[in-house]
Design a protein around this motif. Sequence first.
Motif, PDB file in Angstrom:
ATOM      1  N   LEU A  32       0.832  -1.200   0.000  1.00 26.05           N
ATOM      2  CA  LEU A  32       0.000   0.000   0.000  1.00 26.05           C
ATOM      3  C   LEU A  32       0.868   1.252   0.000  1.00 26.05           C
ATOM      4  N   ILE A  33       1.984   1.211   0.702  1.00 21.67           N
ATOM      5  CA  ILE A  33       2.883   2.367   0.751  1.00 21.67           C
ATOM      6  C   ILE A  33       3.309   2.772  -0.655  1.00 21.67           C
ATOM      7  N   SER A  34       3.739   1.809  -1.458  1.00 25.82           N
ATOM      8  CA  SER A  34       4.191   2.131  -2.815  1.00 25.82           C
ATOM      9  C   SER A  34       3.046   2.659  -3.670  1.00 25.82           C
ATOM     10  N   GLU A  35       1.845   2.111  -3.487  1.00 27.74           N
ATOM     11  CA  GLU A  35       0.675   2.598  -4.223  1.00 27.74           C
ATOM     12  C   GLU A  35       0.383   4.054  -3.882  1.00 27.74           C
ATOM     13  N   LEU A  36       0.432   4.366  -2.604  1.00 28.96           N
ATOM     14  CA  LEU A  36       0.108   5.722  -2.155  1.00 28.96           C
ATOM     15  C   LEU A  36       1.202   6.711  -2.555  1.00 28.96           C
ATOM     16  N   GLN A  37       2.437   6.256  -2.542  1.00 28.26           N
ATOM     17  CA  GLN A  37       3.525   7.133  -2.971  1.00 28.26           C
ATOM     18  C   GLN A  37       3.385   7.510  -4.440  1.00 28.26           C
ATOM     19  N   SER A  38       2.910   6.567  -5.251  1.00 31.01           N
ATOM     20  CA  SER A  38       2.687   6.862  -6.671  1.00 31.01           C
ATOM     21  C   SER A  38       1.531   7.824  -6.852  1.00 31.01           C
ATOM     22  N   ALA A  39       0.504   7.668  -6.022  1.00 35.48           N
ATOM     23  CA  ALA A  39      -0.672   8.534  -6.134  1.00 35.48           C
ATOM     24  C   ALA A  39      -0.434   9.918  -5.553  1.00 35.48           C
ATOM     25  N   CYS A  40       0.536  10.013  -4.634  1.00 41.42           N
ATOM     26  CA  CYS A  40       0.790  11.271  -3.932  1.00 41.42           C
ATOM     27  C   CYS A  40       2.269  11.662  -4.058  1.00 41.42           C
ATOM     28  N   PRO A  41       2.689  12.142  -5.221  1.00 38.74           N
ATOM     29  CA  PRO A  41       4.096  12.530  -5.406  1.00 38.74           C
ATOM     30  C   PRO A  41       4.533  13.555  -4.366  1.00 38.74           C
ATOM     31  N   VAL A  42       5.780  13.475  -3.966  1.00 46.86           N
ATOM     32  CA  VAL A  42       6.276  14.329  -2.899  1.00 46.86           C
ATOM     33  C   VAL A  42       6.222  15.802  -3.264  1.00 46.86           C
ATOM     34  N   ASN A  43       6.277  16.109  -4.558  1.00 47.82           N
ATOM     35  CA  ASN A  43       6.248  17.514  -4.982  1.00 47.82           C
ATOM     36  C   ASN A  43       4.849  18.010  -5.314  1.00 47.82           C
ATOM     37  N   SER A  44       3.816  17.216  -4.988  1.00 50.08           N
ATOM     38  CA  SER A  44       2.438  17.646  -5.266  1.00 50.08           C
ATOM     39  C   SER A  44       1.942  18.559  -4.165  1.00 50.08           C
ATOM     40  N   ASP A  45       0.774  19.170  -4.388  1.00 45.67           N
ATOM     41  CA  ASP A  45       0.212  20.109  -3.411  1.00 45.67           C
ATOM     42  C   ASP A  45      -0.642  19.431  -2.352  1.00 45.67           C
ATOM     43  N   GLY A  46      -0.720  18.106  -2.376  1.00 39.16           N
ATOM     44  CA  GLY A  46      -1.497  17.381  -1.367  1.00 39.16           C
ATOM     45  C   GLY A  46      -2.968  17.259  -1.681  1.00 39.16           C
ATOM     46  N   ASN A  47      -3.404  17.753  -2.832  1.00 34.81           N
ATOM     47  CA  ASN A  47      -4.822  17.726  -3.167  1.00 34.81           C
ATOM     48  C   ASN A  47      -5.226  16.542  -4.032  1.00 34.81           C
ATOM     49  N   ASN A  48      -4.266  15.704  -4.438  1.00 32.67           N
ATOM     50  CA  ASN A  48      -4.642  14.464  -5.108  1.00 32.67           C
ATOM     51  C   ASN A  48      -5.472  13.628  -4.143  1.00 32.67           C
ATOM     52  N   THR A  49      -6.351  12.798  -4.685  1.00 36.60           N
ATOM     53  CA  THR A  49      -7.209  11.987  -3.826  1.00 36.60           C
ATOM     54  C   THR A  49      -7.064  10.502  -4.143  1.00 36.60           C
ATOM     55  N   VAL A  50      -7.304   9.687  -3.133  1.00 41.11           N
ATOM     56  CA  VAL A  50      -7.302   8.228  -3.298  1.00 41.11           C
ATOM     57  C   VAL A  50      -8.518   7.678  -2.548  1.00 41.11           C
ATOM     58  N   PRO A  51      -9.029   6.515  -2.977  1.00 38.26           N
ATOM     59  CA  PRO A  51     -10.153   5.898  -2.255  1.00 38.26           C
ATOM     60  C   PRO A  51      -9.732   5.468  -0.855  1.00 38.26           C
ATOM     61  N   LEU A  52     -10.598   5.691   0.106  1.00 40.32           N
ATOM     62  CA  LEU A  52     -10.319   5.234   1.465  1.00 40.32           C
ATOM     63  C   LEU A  52     -10.354   3.708   1.543  1.00 40.32           C
TER      64      LEU A  52
END
Length: 267
Positions: A161-181
């Motif tokens: 799950l960590i790797s999945e979330l890291q791909s969905a939430c790049p470190v240089n993003s603004d934090g507004n990307n979303t993922v399903p709970l």
Amino acid sequence: MQKSYKLTCVYFVLTCLMLFVAARSQLTEDFYVKTCPNLFNIVRKEVRNAIKFEMRMAASLLRLHFHDCFVNSGGPLWKVLLGRRDGLVSNQTGANISLPSPFETLEAIIAKFIAVGLNTTDVVALSGAHTIGLSRCAFFSNRLSNFSGTGAPDSTLDSTLISELQSACPVNSDGNNTVPLDRNSRDLFDNHYFSNLLNGRGILHSDQTLFSSDAAVSTTRSLVQLYSNNSALFFNDFINSMIKMGNISPVTGLNGQIRKNCRVVNP
């Protein structure tokens, strides 16, 4: 376009609830039986239409109810007690202090529930609403800290799950990307959320802590295990907790008002 449509649906539903209401002293199932006898059919139709257009609306409405009081969605059905009135003064500071945060400890979350008359069972059952909906990366990116080179990731997170979330939430993003709970049944209201917690796949810290924290051993862990194996029990407890939450310190009778426009106090 979608945002405008969602707001229109919500305002329509709430407006139907607010027009031509007689004062009562408590919340009841038949609050609008004379003033709007077809209320439930109207609301059900509009909510279903909204969910067909934007599945996230189901989670948004649950979140709206939660904040106010403290479907390929499926899930349990119950009769909602009606008649809650709006206050005349907004209290954002109070809301920020009283509402549980996804970053808080289990002890702090339970304490906030107890402060409004809810208990530990309510904490776990209502958290199960996260079986649907999305979360912004900003609410859990601190659990992925190794991706930015500042430390190890949260040890309670499943490594895949960590790797999945890291791909969905790049470190240089603004934090507004979303993922399903719930990444396995994102649009279905079921008990899979609790199975996720057993496997370290709770997205938010406040979710995973129900099973993984030291404090969970004697308080919430057993409930997570029970709900993961018994959806009927989860649905029953969820209904009871939603009804209890809807009865948190309601402003009723001649106090407060039922707004004709959700955005402003009645003239």
